[in-house]
Structures are given as C-alpha cells and as structure tokens.
Write a protein that holds these residues in place. Sequence first.
Motif, PDB file in Angstrom:
ATOM      1  N   LEU A  71      25.472  47.603  47.709  1.00 33.19           N
ATOM      2  CA  LEU A  71      26.368  48.720  48.007  1.00 33.19           C
ATOM      3  C   LEU A  71      27.817  48.343  47.718  1.00 33.19           C
ATOM      4  CD1 LEU A  71      24.758  50.006  51.324  1.00 33.19           C
ATOM      5  CD2 LEU A  71      25.018  51.341  49.236  1.00 33.19           C
ATOM      6  N   GLY A  72      28.167  47.104  48.065  1.00 32.33           N
ATOM      7  CA  GLY A  72      29.531  46.656  47.803  1.00 32.33           C
ATOM      8  C   GLY A  72      29.841  46.624  46.315  1.00 32.33           C
ATOM      9  N   LYS A  73      28.915  46.127  45.524  1.00 28.45           N
ATOM     10  CA  LYS A  73      29.128  46.047  44.080  1.00 28.45           C
ATOM     11  C   LYS A  73      29.259  47.425  43.449  1.00 28.45           C
ATOM     12  CE  LYS A  73      26.789  41.654  43.072  1.00 28.45           C
ATOM     13  NZ  LYS A  73      25.607  41.044  42.409  1.00 28.45           N
ATOM     14  N   VAL A  74      28.412  48.356  43.883  1.00 31.93           N
ATOM     15  CA  VAL A  74      28.397  49.694  43.276  1.00 31.93           C
ATOM     16  C   VAL A  74      29.616  50.507  43.698  1.00 31.93           C
ATOM     17  CG1 VAL A  74      27.177  51.895  43.203  1.00 31.93           C
ATOM     18  CG2 VAL A  74      25.903  49.760  42.953  1.00 31.93           C
ATOM     19  N   PHE A  75      29.941  50.503  44.983  1.00 29.52           N
ATOM     20  CA  PHE A  75      30.985  51.396  45.481  1.00 29.52           C
ATOM     21  C   PHE A  75      32.376  50.772  45.523  1.00 29.52           C
ATOM     22  CE2 PHE A  75      27.069  53.223  47.319  1.00 29.52           C
ATOM     23  CZ  PHE A  75      27.144  54.461  46.718  1.00 29.52           C
ATOM     24  N   LEU A  76      32.442  49.462  45.662  1.00 26.48           N
ATOM     25  CA  LEU A  76      33.751  48.805  45.702  1.00 26.48           C
ATOM     26  C   LEU A  76      34.074  48.112  44.390  1.00 26.48           C
ATOM     27  CD1 LEU A  76      33.451  47.118  49.227  1.00 26.48           C
ATOM     28  CD2 LEU A  76      34.510  49.319  48.685  1.00 26.48           C
ATOM     29  N   ARG A  77      33.040  47.675  43.703  1.00 21.56           N
ATOM     30  CA  ARG A  77      33.147  46.853  42.491  1.00 21.56           C
ATOM     31  C   ARG A  77      33.830  45.530  42.834  1.00 21.56           C
ATOM     32  NH1 ARG A  77      31.082  49.765  38.568  1.00 21.56           N
ATOM     33  NH2 ARG A  77      31.212  52.036  38.667  1.00 21.56           N
ATOM     34  N   THR A  78      34.037  44.710  41.821  1.00 26.24           N
ATOM     35  CA  THR A  78      34.648  43.414  42.075  1.00 26.24           C
ATOM     36  C   THR A  78      36.150  43.461  41.780  1.00 26.24           C
ATOM     37  OG1 THR A  78      34.102  42.683  39.838  1.00 26.24           O
ATOM     38  CG2 THR A  78      32.551  42.108  41.596  1.00 26.24           C
ATOM     39  N   ILE A  79      36.863  42.502  42.320  1.00 24.58           N
ATOM     40  CA  ILE A  79      38.291  42.367  42.037  1.00 24.58           C
ATOM     41  C   ILE A  79      38.455  42.126  40.536  1.00 24.58           C
ATOM     42  CG2 ILE A  79      40.312  40.894  42.410  1.00 24.58           C
ATOM     43  CD1 ILE A  79      39.157  40.290  45.204  1.00 24.58           C
ATOM     44  N   PRO A  80      39.385  42.788  39.874  1.00 25.59           N
ATOM     45  CA  PRO A  80      39.597  42.544  38.441  1.00 25.59           C
ATOM     46  C   PRO A  80      39.790  41.054  38.146  1.00 25.59           C
ATOM     47  CG  PRO A  80      40.858  44.450  39.137  1.00 25.59           C
ATOM     48  CD  PRO A  80      40.292  43.846  40.389  1.00 25.59           C
ATOM     49  N   PRO A  93      30.703  38.384  43.062  1.00 30.98           N
ATOM     50  CA  PRO A  93      31.085  38.049  44.440  1.00 30.98           C
ATOM     51  C   PRO A  93      30.282  36.838  44.908  1.00 30.98           C
ATOM     52  CG  PRO A  93      30.426  40.360  44.225  1.00 30.98           C
ATOM     53  CD  PRO A  93      29.982  39.661  42.984  1.00 30.98           C
ATOM     54  N   ALA A  94      30.816  36.125  45.871  1.00 32.04           N
ATOM     55  CA  ALA A  94      30.140  34.970  46.465  1.00 32.04           C
ATOM     56  C   ALA A  94      30.120  35.117  47.973  1.00 32.04           C
ATOM     57  CB  ALA A  94      30.861  33.677  46.073  1.00 32.04           C
ATOM     58  N   ILE A  95      29.109  34.555  48.607  1.00 35.14           N
ATOM     59  CA  ILE A  95      29.050  34.535  50.064  1.00 35.14           C
ATOM     60  C   ILE A  95      29.783  33.288  50.539  1.00 35.14           C
ATOM     61  CG2 ILE A  95      27.553  34.377  52.080  1.00 35.14           C
ATOM     62  CD1 ILE A  95      25.408  35.840  50.484  1.00 35.14           C
ATOM     63  N   ALA A  96      30.835  33.488  51.320  1.00 40.86           N
ATOM     64  CA  ALA A  96      31.676  32.384  51.787  1.00 40.86           C
ATOM     65  C   ALA A  96      31.703  32.355  53.308  1.00 40.86           C
ATOM     66  CB  ALA A  96      33.099  32.535  51.248  1.00 40.86           C
ATOM     67  N   ALA A  97      31.550  31.162  53.875  1.00 41.40           N
ATOM     68  CA  ALA A  97      31.579  31.024  55.331  1.00 41.40           C
ATOM     69  C   ALA A  97      32.154  29.674  55.710  1.00 41.40           C
ATOM     70  CB  ALA A  97      30.175  31.184  55.909  1.00 41.40           C
TER      71      ALA A  97
END
Length: 341
Positions: free
Chosen positions: A112-121, A126-130
């Motif tokens: 959902l994040g990729k489709v609706f927000l897309r990635t930062i130019p 995206p990566a999972i960071a913790a």
Amino acid sequence: MPHIAVDAMSGDSGPSVVVLAIRDLVKGHPDVVFHIVGDSSILQAGLARARLQGSPQIVVHHASQVVAMDEAPSQALRGKRDSSMHVAIGLLRDGHVDAVVSAGNTGALMALGKVFLRTIPGIDRPAIAAFLPTTTGRLLALDLGANVDCHPEHLLQFAVMGSILVERVMGLAQPRVGLLNIGSEDIKGNEQVKEAALLLRAAKLNFIGNVEGSDIYRGVADVLVCDGFVGNVALKTSEGLAWMISQELRASYTHGWYGRMAYLVNRPILQRLRRRLDSRQYNGATLLGLNGIVIKSHGNADRFAFACAVEVAITEAKHRLTLRIAEVIQKSLDPAVRNSA
C-alpha cells in the motif's frame, strides 16, 4: 502540531491495545493529534471506557474492513479498499496526517505504501529499518526483510537514508556506517557486498568498513547496512537467542531452593538487565524510503510496545524525516546511482 494516523484494527489485539496505548500517550504529547482508524462503533466504545471520548486530540475515521495477517498484499490493494490500513495510508497520501502506524500485515503495508505514497525521488526500494540495543547505546539496522535481493546501489541508498535518520533522531553528527559481512577484511564477502563497500567509501558518509555479526551489539557502528535476507536472519537469530537466554535464566533461578535464594540476591541486577534488553522499547520499524512516514509495529505488541511504535512515528514526524531524506538524496547521490534499477 503532528497528526498521527493509527491503524487500530490490525495486529493480534486490535483496538483493545491501541486505545490504551493512545491513552498513555495523550498526556505526554499534548501537541499531537491521533487519528484512530477502524470500526467506529468499536472504537467509540473503547474510547469511552478509556475516558478519551470527546478529547480534542482524538479523531476517529471509520473503516469497515480489516487486512488479515495472512492475506496476500494484492488482496489488500484490490479487495480491501475500506480496510483500516488502506484508509490510514490514504490519510497520509492526502496530507491529512504526518505519519501512519500499523501492527498489521507487513507485506500489505509495504504494498500500500509503494502504490499510494511511492518512494522518495532517488530511492529505488524502501527498506525496513529498526533500532537495536548495543553495549554503548543503540544502532539502526536496515534492511530487515523488505528486499531479499539487492544491488550494491541499493545498499548505498540504505546507508544514506539510515545516516539521515540517525543524525536527525539521535542527534549524532557523522554517524558511523558499517556494512554487515562475513569478515572485517576488504577481500571478504560476495560481489554484491564488495561493490557496495566501494560505493560507500566513495560517498560522503562516515563509512567504517565491514562489520561482522559478532560485532553488531558491541556498539562499533551507528548504522548497519545489509540486504533484507541477511538482515532478517540476523534479527530473528538475535530474538531467538534472547528468548533462549531468558528461558535458561528462568529455569536456573527456579530450580531448587538455592536457585530461588540466588534470584532474591540478584533480583535488582536482573530487573535492570530486563529493562535494558526489553525488546518492546525497540518496537516500531520504519519503512524507510517511502514518500511518507510509515511505522510497522509487531503484530503481537502489547500496550507498552505499541505506544513505543507510535513514539517513533511522532519523533520522525517532528523531525520531518521524509523531507530531509529527499533533500539530501538529491544533493548527495550520483545521478547514475539514483537512476539505477
């Protein structure tokens, strides 16, 4: 005033945990508005029990569906358009909130994040960071499972984003960046890691070189970069080892009168150790690289752990993390790297 959307229906416990977590946060963050998304009748009843109904810091958004933990991301995209996760991401996309927190299906949340927000130019994936605890504080590890296969350029992008997050959130100038590898020597590792090391050395980063698995928790780095396959295995192995140690300690201190006496003597030390290593306080992984702040909570998070995940969202929203990453990416990464697949 940060506005935080919370997917209240996802995770193992749903609204029963989310509402109590929000109650714990309201007093400590009087400048934050919490947008709680889910079945409005259930949420209103929970808010009434928590004495939050009518609070100016609480906004309820109705959503009639829930994305199941075992549901395919494609189903969440096409078949659950009125899910709490979908509505929460929509609020972020439309600029009504500054961040989203969900304990739901990771694959669906990322999709959902990729489709609706897309990635930062300038960011391909995206990566999972913790954050993870170390002997000297904590470090940010990424990727922890979003990208099983990565090109060296992707690892460079992860390093740049991780450095910005640590710099903004922890206030560390020039955070130390390490590349997770099977040895500290330059000749070690596969071609992907060797090429990534060359890119990291050429970039404007405080790259300290390769970091072995045995050094992760020694505090030698502030940002640890790896692909999602290696990162997820390292994370799950660490969680399993921590569980085994806790079980062994429990068994030792409950075995016979001598063990129970030893526990009474060592109780203050054990309690301090438990607080220091409590994984709940590190709950809240950032889907770093999306064009918006999205935080993934553990599905089995309790009230305290979920509140910690929301705290991550509040902190990143106040630091305008997405905007800062976008600014730095455009200035720092070579166009050939930015346009790589």
